[in-house]
Write a protein that holds these residues in place. Structure first.
Motif, PDB file in Angstrom:
ATOM      1  N   VAL A 145       0.809  -1.225  -0.039  1.00 25.97           N
ATOM      2  CA  VAL A 145      -0.091  -0.060   0.007  1.00 25.97           C
ATOM      3  C   VAL A 145       0.928   1.197   0.071  1.00 25.97           C
ATOM      4  N   GLN A 146       0.493   2.110  -0.913  1.00 26.80           N
ATOM      5  CA  GLN A 146       1.317   3.260  -1.010  1.00 26.80           C
ATOM      6  C   GLN A 146       0.747   4.337  -0.185  1.00 26.80           C
ATOM      7  N   HIS A 147       1.597   5.091   0.475  1.00 24.44           N
ATOM      8  CA  HIS A 147       1.158   6.341   1.164  1.00 24.44           C
ATOM      9  C   HIS A 147       1.638   7.846   0.976  1.00 24.44           C
ATOM     10  N   ASP A 148       0.750   8.726   1.172  1.00 31.74           N
ATOM     11  CA  ASP A 148       1.455   9.943   1.096  1.00 31.74           C
ATOM     12  C   ASP A 148       2.708  10.572   2.059  1.00 31.74           C
ATOM     13  N   ALA A 149       3.416  11.510   1.948  1.00 34.77           N
ATOM     14  CA  ALA A 149       4.369  11.782   2.650  1.00 34.77           C
ATOM     15  C   ALA A 149       3.571  12.134   4.054  1.00 34.77           C
ATOM     16  N   GLY A 150       4.244  11.725   5.449  1.00 37.62           N
ATOM     17  CA  GLY A 150       3.422  11.983   6.765  1.00 37.62           C
ATOM     18  C   GLY A 150       4.031  11.028   7.726  1.00 37.62           C
ATOM     19  N   LEU A 151       3.175  10.517   8.575  1.00 41.25           N
ATOM     20  CA  LEU A 151       3.279   9.872   9.832  1.00 41.25           C
ATOM     21  C   LEU A 151       3.570   8.333   9.264  1.00 41.25           C
ATOM     22  N   ALA A 152       4.573   7.830   9.541  1.00 42.12           N
ATOM     23  CA  ALA A 152       4.901   6.394   9.417  1.00 42.12           C
ATOM     24  C   ALA A 152       4.234   5.479  10.515  1.00 42.12           C
ATOM     25  N   PRO A 153       4.163   3.996  10.232  1.00 45.33           N
ATOM     26  CA  PRO A 153       3.750   3.251  11.250  1.00 45.33           C
ATOM     27  C   PRO A 153       4.402   3.066  12.400  1.00 45.33           C
ATOM     28  N   ASP A 154       5.878   3.576  12.233  1.00 44.54           N
ATOM     29  CA  ASP A 154       6.643   3.462  13.476  1.00 44.54           C
ATOM     30  C   ASP A 154       6.654   4.789  14.256  1.00 44.54           C
ATOM     31  N   GLY A 155       5.881   5.808  13.677  1.00 45.42           N
ATOM     32  CA  GLY A 155       5.871   6.989  14.256  1.00 45.42           C
ATOM     33  C   GLY A 155       6.614   8.240  13.823  1.00 45.42           C
ATOM     34  N   SER A 156       7.366   7.682  12.956  1.00 46.45           N
ATOM     35  CA  SER A 156       8.502   8.735  12.346  1.00 46.45           C
ATOM     36  C   SER A 156       7.854   9.709  11.497  1.00 46.45           C
ATOM     37  N   LYS A 157       8.359  10.712  10.961  1.00 46.25           N
ATOM     38  CA  LYS A 157       7.684  11.602  10.021  1.00 46.25           C
ATOM     39  C   LYS A 157       8.567  11.445   8.496  1.00 46.25           C
ATOM     40  N   MET A 158       7.757  10.949   7.700  1.00 47.49           N
ATOM     41  CA  MET A 158       8.280  10.642   6.275  1.00 47.49           C
ATOM     42  C   MET A 158       8.078  11.914   5.492  1.00 47.49           C
ATOM     43  N   GLU A 159       9.288  12.391   4.866  1.00 46.77           N
ATOM     44  CA  GLU A 159       9.258  13.606   3.990  1.00 46.77           C
ATOM     45  C   GLU A 159       8.916  12.924   2.433  1.00 46.77           C
ATOM     46  N   LYS A 160       8.742  11.805   2.068  1.00 48.66           N
ATOM     47  CA  LYS A 160       8.288  11.645   1.001  1.00 48.66           C
ATOM     48  C   LYS A 160       7.476  10.277   1.223  1.00 48.66           C
ATOM     49  N   PRO A 161       6.783   9.883  -0.205  1.00 47.94           N
ATOM     50  CA  PRO A 161       5.837   8.791  -0.052  1.00 47.94           C
ATOM     51  C   PRO A 161       6.585   7.494   0.431  1.00 47.94           C
ATOM     52  N   PHE A 162       5.774   6.649   1.075  1.00 46.41           N
ATOM     53  CA  PHE A 162       6.526   5.281   1.601  1.00 46.41           C
ATOM     54  C   PHE A 162       5.250   4.284   1.331  1.00 46.41           C
ATOM     55  N   TYR A 163       5.720   3.118   1.690  1.00 48.29           N
ATOM     56  CA  TYR A 163       4.563   1.641   1.496  1.00 48.29           C
ATOM     57  C   TYR A 163       4.619   1.058   2.652  1.00 48.29           C
ATOM     58  N   THR A 164       3.411   0.240   2.781  1.00 49.25           N
ATOM     59  CA  THR A 164       3.439  -0.634   3.895  1.00 49.25           C
ATOM     60  C   THR A 164       3.053  -1.888   3.092  1.00 49.25           C
ATOM     61  N   VAL A 165       3.412  -3.164   4.042  1.00 49.39           N
ATOM     62  CA  VAL A 165       2.886  -4.359   3.517  1.00 49.39           C
ATOM     63  C   VAL A 165       2.607  -4.910   4.879  1.00 49.39           C
ATOM     64  N   ASN A 166       1.643  -5.826   5.071  1.00 46.48           N
ATOM     65  CA  ASN A 166       1.405  -6.699   6.210  1.00 46.48           C
ATOM     66  C   ASN A 166       1.217  -8.033   5.779  1.00 46.48           C
ATOM     67  N   TYR A 167       1.658  -9.142   6.479  1.00 44.10           N
ATOM     68  CA  TYR A 167       1.356 -10.485   6.182  1.00 44.10           C
ATOM     69  C   TYR A 167       1.693 -11.337   7.263  1.00 44.10           C
ATOM     70  N   ASP A 168       0.799 -12.143   7.353  1.00 43.06           N
ATOM     71  CA  ASP A 168       0.753 -13.286   8.563  1.00 43.06           C
ATOM     72  C   ASP A 168       1.040 -14.334   8.089  1.00 43.06           C
ATOM     73  N   PHE A 169       2.065 -15.229   8.953  1.00 40.48           N
ATOM     74  CA  PHE A 169       2.364 -16.645   8.600  1.00 40.48           C
ATOM     75  C   PHE A 169       1.712 -17.655   9.567  1.00 40.48           C
ATOM     76  N   ILE A 170       1.245 -18.710   8.991  1.00 36.13           N
ATOM     77  CA  ILE A 170       0.801 -19.912   9.741  1.00 36.13           C
ATOM     78  C   ILE A 170       1.662 -20.915   9.454  1.00 36.13           C
ATOM     79  N   LEU A 171       2.588 -21.349  10.650  1.00 35.54           N
ATOM     80  CA  LEU A 171       3.292 -22.467  10.774  1.00 35.54           C
ATOM     81  C   LEU A 171       2.774 -23.689  11.119  1.00 35.54           C
ATOM     82  N   ASN A 172       3.319 -25.128  10.515  1.00 36.14           N
ATOM     83  CA  ASN A 172       3.021 -26.164  10.544  1.00 36.14           C
ATOM     84  C   ASN A 172       3.418 -27.002  11.642  1.00 36.14           C
ATOM     85  N   PRO A 173       2.799 -27.565  12.773  1.00 36.59           N
ATOM     86  CA  PRO A 173       3.818 -28.399  13.944  1.00 36.59           C
ATOM     87  C   PRO A 173       4.528 -29.248  13.267  1.00 36.59           C
ATOM     88  N   ALA A 174       5.492 -29.364  14.056  1.00 34.69           N
ATOM     89  CA  ALA A 174       6.458 -30.464  13.770  1.00 34.69           C
ATOM     90  C   ALA A 174       6.249 -31.857  13.861  1.00 34.69           C
TER      91      ALA A 174
END
Length: 294
Positions: free
Chosen positions: A261-290
């Protein structure tokens, strides 16, 4: 073994093996010899073609070093890597699918805390990655070791870019971190971009001769290890990439494709201020029991 001809050579080779050799090795070599000989008979392989194949394999060995593994590229582009991976990673459908390892994993990658910038100066647009590691029943997996690596915006991994004036590689867009008590993780890196596999060697010439391109769709590599679970080796692919349906190494699975997902310059997920556009990606992993050994 006198007077061996094209009709009796296969059985002669198989009979030459000592009965005391390792049983699994014997099984593998028996099938290998039978299939190789069947292939040669099927296509009526000429001596010139056989010698060209020997030259091809010789060149693959000569170009291989600690930064480049031409035989993995060959295995990948012939679909063998994905075939072996699929045969050995049968899991419940709820689990995250595995895919090819690739030739650019590095042992002993830098360790980071959650939230760190693993790009370490790699060229590319900023991207914030997050997700959760869970078991089959949804239980969060804490303290899972998460190794991640990717190419830069020019399509190069750090191991392909020795530091200027030095043979030592400076690790970039690569790192190892741990999931938190809730199984969650997050870090900053760069936007994943499509790139060609190394194609200036014998594998590249093979692809060109076959009318195939060397490109891989944009992705992040992940390897996740946790006690009590199977190790997961996989990618997360960027939705919309033009090469998703023609990956040079056949590694794409629809369940591994997600939005960047592309975002305009502004507040990033970690609270930092971004002076230019940035991206975010979220993905969950499901592990198989050994499996537990008896």
């Amino acid at each position: 073994m006198l007077n061996i001809n094209e009709d009796t050579i296969t059985q002669a080779v198989l009979a030459s093996m000592d009965d005391r050799c390792d049983a699994r090795l014997r099984t593998i070599i028996t099938s290998l010899v039978q299939n190789l000989h069947s292939f040669a008979r099927d296509v009526q392989l000429t001596e010139a073609e056989w010698f060209k194949a020997i030259q091809f394999l010789t060149e693959a060995g000569q170009i291989t070093d600690d930064k480049r593994q031409e035989f993995i590229l060959l295995s990948d582009t012939l679909g063998l890597s994905m075939l072996v991976m699929a045969q050995n990673n049968k899991k419940p459908t709820e689990c995250t699918e595995a895919t090819v390892f690739g030739p650019f994993y590095v042992e002993g990658a830098p360790e980071y805390e959650n939230g760190a910038d693993i790009a370490n100066g790699a060229r590319g647009e900023p991207c914030f990655v997050s997700g959760q590691v869970r078991g089959l029943g949804g239980t969060p997996v804490s303290n899972a070791q998460i190794d991640v690596w990717q190419s830069d915006e020019d399509g190069y991994y750090d191991v392909q870019r020795p530091s200027e004036g030095s043979a030592v590689v400076s690790h970039q867009a690569r790192g190892s971190l741990r999931s938190g008590p809730d199984g969650r993780f997050h870090f900053r890196s760069i936007l994943a971009e499509a790139y060609p596999i190394p194609h200036d060697g014998p594998v590249g010439r093979m692809l060109e001769a076959l009318g195939r391109h060397p490109w891989r769709p944009a992705h992040l590599h992940f390897m996740i290890k946790a006690p009590g679970y199977d190790t997961l080796i996989t990618h997360v692919f960027r939705d919309g990439d033009r090469y998703l349906n023609s990956d040079a190494v056949f590694g794409v699975r629809s369940t591994l494709i997600t939005d960047w997902v592309q975002h305009d310059a502004g507040l990033a997920p970690d609270g930092s201020k971004m002076e230019k556009p940035f991206y975010t990606v979220n993905y969950d992993f499901i592990l198989n029991p050994a499996e537990v050994s008896a």
